[in-house]
Design a protein around this motif. Sequence first.
Motif, mmCIF file in Angstrom:
data_model
loop_
_atom_site.group_PDB
_atom_site.id
_atom_site.type_symbol
_atom_site.label_atom_id
_atom_site.label_comp_id
_atom_site.label_asym_id
_atom_site.label_seq_id
_atom_site.Cartn_x
_atom_site.Cartn_y
_atom_site.Cartn_z
ATOM 1 N N GLU A 220 7.422 6.786 -6.719
ATOM 2 C CA GLU A 220 6.781 8.097 -6.789
ATOM 3 C C GLU A 220 7.652 9.047 -7.592
ATOM 4 O O GLU A 220 8.861 9.130 -7.378
ATOM 5 N N ASP A 221 7.029 9.733 -8.548
ATOM 6 C CA ASP A 221 7.702 10.810 -9.270
ATOM 7 C C ASP A 221 6.701 11.948 -9.416
ATOM 8 O O ASP A 221 5.667 11.961 -8.744
ATOM 9 N N GLU A 222 6.966 12.914 -10.273
ATOM 10 C CA GLU A 222 6.097 14.082 -10.348
ATOM 11 C C GLU A 222 4.737 13.787 -10.973
ATOM 12 O O GLU A 222 3.806 14.597 -10.866
ATOM 13 N N ASP A 223 4.591 12.630 -11.618
ATOM 14 C CA ASP A 223 3.343 12.300 -12.301
ATOM 15 C C ASP A 223 2.588 11.133 -11.686
ATOM 16 O O ASP A 223 1.361 11.079 -11.754
ATOM 17 N N VAL A 224 3.316 10.171 -11.116
ATOM 18 C CA VAL A 224 2.738 8.891 -10.716
ATOM 19 C C VAL A 224 3.152 8.531 -9.295
ATOM 20 O O VAL A 224 4.284 8.805 -8.884
ATOM 21 N N ILE A 225 2.235 7.912 -8.576
ATOM 22 C CA ILE A 225 2.593 7.253 -7.329
ATOM 23 C C ILE A 225 2.009 5.846 -7.378
ATOM 24 O O ILE A 225 0.826 5.666 -7.689
ATOM 25 N N ALA A 226 2.856 4.857 -7.149
ATOM 26 C CA ALA A 226 2.440 3.454 -7.105
ATOM 27 C C ALA A 226 2.600 2.969 -5.673
ATOM 28 O O ALA A 226 3.656 3.169 -5.062
ATOM 29 N N VAL A 227 1.563 2.341 -5.133
ATOM 30 C CA VAL A 227 1.588 1.887 -3.746
ATOM 31 C C VAL A 227 1.186 0.424 -3.670
ATOM 32 O O VAL A 227 0.607 -0.137 -4.605
ATOM 33 N N ASP A 228 1.501 -0.188 -2.544
ATOM 34 C CA ASP A 228 1.166 -1.590 -2.273
ATOM 35 C C ASP A 228 -0.060 -1.594 -1.376
ATOM 36 O O ASP A 228 0.031 -1.321 -0.178
ATOM 37 N N LYS A 229 -1.223 -1.880 -1.945
ATOM 38 C CA LYS A 229 -2.459 -1.877 -1.155
ATOM 39 C C LYS A 229 -2.487 -3.058 -0.196
ATOM 40 O O LYS A 229 -2.309 -4.192 -0.624
ATOM 41 N N PRO A 230 -2.713 -2.805 1.077
ATOM 42 C CA PRO A 230 -2.837 -3.939 2.007
ATOM 43 C C PRO A 230 -4.188 -4.617 1.863
ATOM 44 O O PRO A 230 -5.185 -3.983 1.497
ATOM 45 N N ALA A 231 -4.235 -5.901 2.126
ATOM 46 C CA ALA A 231 -5.506 -6.620 2.140
ATOM 47 C C ALA A 231 -6.393 -6.039 3.236
ATOM 48 O O ALA A 231 -5.923 -5.628 4.296
ATOM 49 N N GLY A 232 -7.698 -5.980 2.963
ATOM 50 C CA GLY A 232 -8.646 -5.492 3.956
ATOM 51 C C GLY A 232 -8.983 -4.032 3.831
ATOM 52 O O GLY A 232 -9.877 -3.539 4.532
ATOM 53 N N MET A 233 -8.312 -3.309 2.946
ATOM 54 C CA MET A 233 -8.579 -1.884 2.755
ATOM 55 C C MET A 233 -9.268 -1.679 1.406
ATOM 56 O O MET A 233 -8.843 -2.230 0.392
ATOM 57 N N THR A 234 -10.337 -0.887 1.391
ATOM 58 C CA THR A 234 -10.999 -0.589 0.131
ATOM 59 C C THR A 234 -10.132 0.354 -0.701
ATOM 60 O O THR A 234 -9.335 1.120 -0.169
ATOM 61 N N ALA A 235 -10.302 0.277 -2.022
ATOM 62 C CA ALA A 235 -9.507 1.133 -2.905
ATOM 63 C C ALA A 235 -9.932 2.588 -2.786
ATOM 64 O O ALA A 235 -9.100 3.492 -2.836
ATOM 65 N N GLN A 236 -11.221 2.817 -2.633
ATOM 66 C CA GLN A 236 -11.725 4.181 -2.515
ATOM 67 C C GLN A 236 -12.860 4.207 -1.509
ATOM 68 O O GLN A 236 -13.424 3.148 -1.175
ATOM 69 N N PRO A 237 -13.220 5.406 -0.993
ATOM 70 C CA PRO A 237 -14.313 5.462 -0.025
ATOM 71 C C PRO A 237 -15.593 4.911 -0.631
ATOM 72 O O PRO A 237 -15.945 5.231 -1.761
ATOM 73 N N THR A 238 -16.257 4.052 0.106
ATOM 74 C CA THR A 238 -17.503 3.449 -0.346
ATOM 75 C C THR A 238 -18.548 3.640 0.730
ATOM 76 O O THR A 238 -18.323 3.277 1.886
ATOM 77 N N GLU A 239 -19.672 4.228 0.371
ATOM 78 C CA GLU A 239 -20.710 4.481 1.357
ATOM 79 C C GLU A 239 -21.128 3.174 2.015
ATOM 80 O O GLU A 239 -21.414 2.185 1.348
ATOM 81 N N GLY A 240 -21.140 3.177 3.325
ATOM 82 C CA GLY A 240 -21.511 1.979 4.067
ATOM 83 C C GLY A 240 -20.316 1.180 4.531
ATOM 84 O O GLY A 240 -20.470 0.081 5.040
ATOM 85 N N ARG A 241 -19.090 1.727 4.370
ATOM 86 C CA ARG A 241 -17.899 1.049 4.867
ATOM 87 C C ARG A 241 -17.226 1.917 5.920
ATOM 88 O O ARG A 241 -17.222 3.142 5.840
ATOM 89 N N VAL A 242 -16.639 1.258 6.901
ATOM 90 C CA VAL A 242 -15.959 1.964 7.987
ATOM 91 C C VAL A 242 -14.459 1.974 7.712
ATOM 92 O O VAL A 242 -13.910 1.029 7.170
#
Length: 315
Positions: free
Chosen positions: A88-110
């Motif tokens: 993480e710096d002032e421009d970018v944040i890089a994260v390790d996405k866990p399996a089972g999590m959607t990248a962004q909110p999707t209608e119809g997902r909990v």
Amino acid sequence: MKRRTFRAEVAHVNRPLGEALAAELGVPLEEAARLVDVGAVYVAGRRSRDARTRLSAGQVVTVVLEEGGQSPLAAAPGPAPTLRILHEDEDVIAVDKPAGMTAQPTEGRVGDSLADRVGEHLKRTAGLVHRLDRETSGVTVFGKTPEATTALAEEFREGRARKRYLAAVGPVALPPQGTIDLPLSKDPSRPGRWRATRAANGIPAFTEYRVLHAGKDFCLVELLPQTGRTHQLRAHLTALGAPILGDKRYAGAAQAGGIPAPRCLLHAQALELGHPRTGAPVRFEAPVPEDLARFFAAAGIQAPSGPIRPLEPPA
């Protein structure tokens, strides 16, 4: 998946979401509020977590009643996993996405999405510029400013972002390395799947691969996608007769060599691109998760690390 959708009519206008939901579903107000709390309710395509939200005329409300054969209330998650920040710096944040999590909110997902979690960390909306499938783990980058998000998106759009994925597949005879050049198109006989074939009018897709381990029970492959199509790696490997272990959608085996494959064992291990402020090359790497690491341990090899190496030219 089972869901219910309704439009806010006169009776719902300026009514709290929880009350309108309870009336539409015929359930107690407390149960309707819990559906909102666990992230099962969307208003106008956006997840709402406030049962006190007042509805406007014409707004469409969608509620997930069942996902994976289970009520979202019965499957209500415990504490969300800790956000794994790789950089993480002032421009970018890089994260390790866990399996089972959607990248962004999707209608119809909990449940929460990665974009939700990063936004909570930043206390503002994060600029998502690329996406991993729900079951895929690994490096995901976000821009922290509009300018950084635009610059990062251009790295992907212009093909300057280089990616290294790792996958476990079933035993199959593959050349030590190669390029898969097969167009992708939606499979009309299997909704939700893509097919890699020249027999249909598909979109161009190119994947370079390198075999890391070839055993009688399973193989480990390094994947270097040259394009970024939906389900590209999953469909390309399936076309080679090597669906990814645990990938139910593409008929991947649930185990190999006595080792379980609890999900699609595909991991975005490294990403190289130009920094949005300086243009200098940067590389982010995500550790191999435990479920895939078991296969590397069984094969007695280390997962690749360091700079992403292009394929060696043929002899």
